[in-house]
Design a protein around this motif. Structure first.
Motif, PDB file in Angstrom:
ATOM      1  N   LEU A 259       0.788  -0.999   0.022  1.00  0.00           N
ATOM      2  CA  LEU A 259       0.019   0.133   0.126  1.00  0.00           C
ATOM      3  C   LEU A 259       0.825   1.323  -0.120  1.00  0.00           C
ATOM      4  N   ASN A 260       2.165   1.059  -0.056  1.00  0.00           N
ATOM      5  CA  ASN A 260       2.926   2.120  -0.047  1.00  0.00           C
ATOM      6  C   ASN A 260       3.792   2.551  -1.135  1.00  0.00           C
ATOM      7  N   VAL A 261       2.927   2.950  -2.133  1.00  0.00           N
ATOM      8  CA  VAL A 261       3.526   3.216  -3.606  1.00  0.00           C
ATOM      9  C   VAL A 261       3.421   4.508  -4.004  1.00  0.00           C
ATOM     10  N   ALA A 262       4.300   5.188  -4.672  1.00  0.00           N
ATOM     11  CA  ALA A 262       4.211   6.344  -5.385  1.00  0.00           C
ATOM     12  C   ALA A 262       4.944   6.293  -6.655  1.00  0.00           C
ATOM     13  N   ARG A 263       4.420   7.075  -7.873  1.00  0.00           N
ATOM     14  CA  ARG A 263       4.819   6.893  -9.092  1.00  0.00           C
ATOM     15  C   ARG A 263       5.533   8.209  -9.531  1.00  0.00           C
ATOM     16  N   ILE A 264       6.715   8.278 -10.211  1.00  0.00           N
ATOM     17  CA  ILE A 264       7.258   9.368 -10.495  1.00  0.00           C
ATOM     18  C   ILE A 264       7.403   9.315 -12.273  1.00  0.00           C
ATOM     19  N   LYS A 265       7.010  10.168 -12.782  1.00  0.00           N
ATOM     20  CA  LYS A 265       6.963   9.933 -14.157  1.00  0.00           C
ATOM     21  C   LYS A 265       8.051  11.478 -14.624  1.00  0.00           C
ATOM     22  N   GLU A 313       9.576   7.784  -0.033  1.00  0.00           N
ATOM     23  CA  GLU A 313      10.638   8.096  -0.449  1.00  0.00           C
ATOM     24  C   GLU A 313      10.657   9.063  -1.945  1.00  0.00           C
ATOM     25  N   GLY A 314       9.457   9.058  -2.360  1.00  0.00           N
ATOM     26  CA  GLY A 314       8.737   9.748  -3.497  1.00  0.00           C
ATOM     27  C   GLY A 314       9.556  11.309  -3.564  1.00  0.00           C
ATOM     28  N   ALA A 315       9.054  11.876  -2.566  1.00  0.00           N
ATOM     29  CA  ALA A 315       9.510  13.462  -2.398  1.00  0.00           C
ATOM     30  C   ALA A 315      11.029  13.315  -2.610  1.00  0.00           C
ATOM     31  N   GLU A 316      11.798  12.439  -1.875  1.00  0.00           N
ATOM     32  CA  GLU A 316      13.187  12.720  -1.976  1.00  0.00           C
ATOM     33  C   GLU A 316      13.678  12.376  -3.249  1.00  0.00           C
ATOM     34  N   GLU A 336       3.107  11.314  -8.419  1.00  0.00           N
ATOM     35  CA  GLU A 336       1.656  10.686  -8.018  1.00  0.00           C
ATOM     36  C   GLU A 336       1.895   9.833  -6.979  1.00  0.00           C
ATOM     37  N   SER A 337       1.134  10.351  -5.657  1.00  0.00           N
ATOM     38  CA  SER A 337       1.315   9.221  -4.477  1.00  0.00           C
ATOM     39  C   SER A 337      -0.159   8.760  -4.282  1.00  0.00           C
ATOM     40  N   GLY A 338      -0.359   7.959  -3.100  1.00  0.00           N
ATOM     41  CA  GLY A 338      -1.750   7.236  -3.164  1.00  0.00           C
ATOM     42  C   GLY A 338      -1.924   6.223  -4.003  1.00  0.00           C
ATOM     43  N   LEU A 339      -0.880   5.443  -4.201  1.00  0.00           N
ATOM     44  CA  LEU A 339      -0.945   4.505  -5.114  1.00  0.00           C
ATOM     45  C   LEU A 339      -0.827   3.300  -4.299  1.00  0.00           C
ATOM     46  N   ALA A 340      -1.145   2.072  -5.014  1.00  0.00           N
ATOM     47  CA  ALA A 340      -0.484   0.734  -4.365  1.00  0.00           C
ATOM     48  C   ALA A 340      -0.252  -0.394  -5.399  1.00  0.00           C
ATOM     49  N   LYS A 341       0.347  -1.376  -5.200  1.00  0.00           N
ATOM     50  CA  LYS A 341       0.802  -2.528  -5.862  1.00  0.00           C
ATOM     51  C   LYS A 341      -0.079  -3.845  -5.712  1.00  0.00           C
ATOM     52  N   VAL A 342      -0.771  -4.169  -6.505  1.00  0.00           N
ATOM     53  CA  VAL A 342      -1.281  -5.699  -6.300  1.00  0.00           C
ATOM     54  C   VAL A 342      -0.658  -6.711  -7.263  1.00  0.00           C
ATOM     55  N   SER A 343      -0.240  -7.848  -6.665  1.00  0.00           N
ATOM     56  CA  SER A 343       0.464  -8.893  -7.352  1.00  0.00           C
ATOM     57  C   SER A 343      -0.326 -10.400  -7.317  1.00  0.00           C
ATOM     58  N   ALA A 344      -0.103 -10.971  -8.446  1.00  0.00           N
ATOM     59  CA  ALA A 344      -0.610 -12.322  -8.574  1.00  0.00           C
ATOM     60  C   ALA A 344       0.763 -13.072  -8.560  1.00  0.00           C
ATOM     61  N   VAL A 345       1.024 -14.132  -7.782  1.00  0.00           N
ATOM     62  CA  VAL A 345       2.175 -14.870  -7.582  1.00  0.00           C
ATOM     63  C   VAL A 345       2.057 -16.429  -7.772  1.00  0.00           C
ATOM     64  N   CYS A 382       0.644  -5.096 -10.742  1.00  0.00           N
ATOM     65  CA  CYS A 382      -0.216  -3.781 -11.254  1.00  0.00           C
ATOM     66  C   CYS A 382      -0.372  -2.772 -10.243  1.00  0.00           C
ATOM     67  N   VAL A 383       0.384  -1.565 -10.755  1.00  0.00           N
ATOM     68  CA  VAL A 383       0.001  -0.398  -9.745  1.00  0.00           C
ATOM     69  C   VAL A 383      -1.304   0.422 -10.235  1.00  0.00           C
ATOM     70  N   ILE A 384      -1.899   0.551  -8.832  1.00  0.00           N
ATOM     71  CA  ILE A 384      -3.339   0.859  -9.102  1.00  0.00           C
ATOM     72  C   ILE A 384      -3.517   2.148  -7.856  1.00  0.00           C
ATOM     73  N   ASP A 385      -4.615   2.735  -7.839  1.00  0.00           N
ATOM     74  CA  ASP A 385      -5.004   3.658  -6.990  1.00  0.00           C
ATOM     75  C   ASP A 385      -5.165   2.818  -5.719  1.00  0.00           C
ATOM     76  N   ARG A 386      -4.591   3.520  -4.601  1.00  0.00           N
ATOM     77  CA  ARG A 386      -4.630   2.870  -3.280  1.00  0.00           C
ATOM     78  C   ARG A 386      -5.987   2.714  -2.773  1.00  0.00           C
ATOM     79  N   GLU A 387      -6.908   3.409  -2.930  1.00  0.00           N
ATOM     80  CA  GLU A 387      -8.305   3.133  -2.356  1.00  0.00           C
ATOM     81  C   GLU A 387      -9.066   2.036  -3.024  1.00  0.00           C
TER      82      GLU A 387
END
Lengths: 414, 414
Positions: A259-265, A313-316, A336-345, A382-387
């Protein structure tokens, strides 16, 4: 007689009462005729307290002195557990890392184990003693006390199990095993009976949090059979071992999330062979761990790069790149913050066609937009919206047929 | 460059603030061009906390595991002090007992130092580092962690000073030096500029409490010059060294007292050569320390024996003897508590006639009855009623000309 290595984490030895409970578990194992080597972490929050004292003295304390300081935590645990075992009538002997023959490299704070000299431990086992070893610590070639860094006590247990040719290595923790998804999010999540090293590695990296990836890697390399189980509840755990009968089973074995994901483009970078090297070197120098990376060619001259990082670590990451804007010569950064990653393993899921398609369609049906994708041999992330993460995990768990009733989220067999 | 060993006790490093203050003292010493070896105890009450945890697990924990447990206290101190020194820009390096080359015998809980291998410390000093050594601990020949028992950190400092041929050894504590009597009882008590090992030994045994007798013995044997001084107030302390100009000075150098005394009288013992051996062996087996012993022949067949013990051991001493009444074949036991011991101490006082006479007449004039007497080359001790102890110390301090004005009880020179 077979050797068993048992590891107990900080919460498992978090109080005198808990230490007595651990002694009871070890005593039962010894009563079955096993030779027991027990690895323990520091009690509860004691490491945090030591770190806080150091930080009061110095913002940036020397790694050597931090190792000197922190290794006392495990030393307290081994002494107290040995006393508790002796109180039960067992012969027990505590050993610091250096006494147990755990030889590391020179790197304070994150040393690698180079060799285990098992003479001292084997001598004690052959005298009928339970050996209680301080986790997380070792000795460098010039007799400096080192620590193994994060996941250290698990790693100690695994390397000892490998060096001692133990029958297996039990990792006792505060959960009852490895689940197909986080039971707090997916009530129908099932505890797995067994899982392969590779799957466990992916789950560990993906935030399942039960075992540190490093200890799983060590187990994989040394082919040590692990069991993850609870020190609070007496029930079977999850075996982590070489895949055997698993391939013909489910193609997807578990759904993990972070649940602790941010994306930088970074947009409009020059399309040049050195661009990416330089960009990610800058981030590495700032100790920022980059997870998923997606690159797209904008045109012949320019490219766009997007990557995910831990949100804190996004801001840094943004600051580091902005301060090198001239050198990197990009047009702009979007964060962009407020993201999450879900994974199928799942091992071998790549040999089953359609897993990715099923994942995307499931998320799409749930109204979840996929912002980034990353794949490996045994996972799709997949990175998606955290909510939307909770919904996504639940829907994926169902879609991949993981909901079950034999073992429920409470960890108890019905 | 000369080597100086500095030892700081538990209250001197009892908090982060105190550790910073100690770092300041060390930094000043280093700035004078000395090579500094610093020995520290565990922080404040941390050893007591560790003991309490052990006692919660076992009434009688194994001495080996107690050593494993307790040595963590000093290890925390050395790491934190090294960080504080580094924060001041000094090069500093902490060392556990075994890293510092402190080799002991096998006796856990009260090991004796057999040898100090100074290679590691000298290497560091020659690199310009301050070496911070964990007091109270060493390594046995079979690589077991041992502790030196009571007074251990003082002993560590003294043996290191001896092995390193240090110029002197500073013992920092919470008092400003050694006084002619307890300043809380005798307001005119003076801090001594210097005192001989032998006098310090007697004072230490007599409860002056500044230095443990064992460390004074080690200093005497190795001719290490000690300074006792305060880590809280920057002023000269008391030198403890070979007597030099002292003999022509006062014949009595100080008045000591011990308020924790009981007397046991055993009446009507058979006058037989084995009687006393057996009686005191029984007490020794019960770990009861006997202090003054007075024997009187009652008649040809029977003797009476009286001895003093610490008051909290009086009941146990009585119990031990009563339970052996048949074997020892005495008539009865009389126990008396509420006593104290006052002592006049001074090298060469026995060569000055009349010291004992002066002591008795002084006490007699003050209405203090002497219940037991013990003498040595350099001291006379009298057991008296505890409630008269304060008066007795004050009167003796005056009678022996110890009241003075140059250095007052506050420890500050006027």
């Amino acid at each position: 007689m077979s050797i068993v290595v048992q590891k107990f984490g900080g919460t498992s030895v978090g109080s005198i009462e808990r230490i007595r409970a651990v002694a009871e578990i070890v005593a039962k194992t010894a009563a079955k005729g096993h030779q027991c080597v027990v690895v323990v972490s520091a009690m509860g929050k004691s490491t945090d307290q030591l770190v806080a004292m150091a930080k009061e003295i110095s913002e940036n304390p020397s790694p050597r002195e931090m190792d000197m300081l922190l290794t006392t935590g495990e030393q307290v645990s081994i002494a107290l557990l040995s006393m508790a075992l002796q109180e039960k009538g067992l012969k027990a002997r505590s050993m610091t890392g250096w006494q147990a023959g755990i030889e590391t490299d020179h790197v304070h704070g994150k040393a690698m184990v180079r060799h285990v000299n098992t003479d001292a431990i084997l001598n004690c086992l052959n005298r009928g003693e339970v050996v209680v070893v301080a986790g997380f610590q070792g000795l460098s070639p010039n007799s400096e006390i080192t620590t193994l860094g994060r996941g250290g006590s698990d790693t100690t247990a695994v390397v000892l199990a490998a060096a001692l040719k133990a029958e297996y290595c039990e990792i006792y923790t505060d959960v009852t095993g490895v689940f197909t998804a986080d039971p707090r999010i997916v009530p129908s999540a099932r505890k797995m009976e067994e899982i392969s090293y590779e799957e466990m590695l992916e789950l560990a990296h993906l935030g399942a949090g039960v075992l540190h990836p490093r200890s799983v890697e060590a187990a994989l390399i040394n082919q040590v059979d692990l069991i993850v189980r609870s020190s609070f509840v007496d029930e079977p755990g999850t075996w982590v071992k070489e895949e055997s009968t698993m391939e013909q089973e489910l193609n997807v074995r578990g759904i993990a999330h972070d649940l602790n994901v941010a994306r930088i483009k970074v947009l409009g970078l020059p399309n040049h062979e050195h661009t990416l090297t330089r960009l990610f070197s800058l981030l590495a120098d700032a100790h920022i761990n980059v997870d998923i990376i997606v690159q797209s060619e904008h045109d012949q001259e320019t490219i766009d790069v997007a990557f995910s990082v831990a949100e804190n670590e996004g801001a840094e990451a943004e600051r580091v790149l902005q301060s090198a804007k001239e050198e990197l010569n990009f047009v702009k950064i979007l964060a962009e913050s407020g993201l999450a990653k879900v994974s199928a393993v799942g091992v071998g899921m790549m040999t089953k066609p359609g897993v990715a398609a099923k994942m995307f369609s499931c998320l799409s049906e749930a109204g979840v937009r996929v912002k980034m994708v990353s794949t490996s041999e045994i996972k799709i992330s997949c990175v998606i919206d955290r909510e939307l993460a909770k919904t996504a995990v639940q829907r994926l768990h169902t879609a991949f047929g993981l909901d079950g009733h034999e073992e429920t989220a409470s960890g108890k067999k019905n």
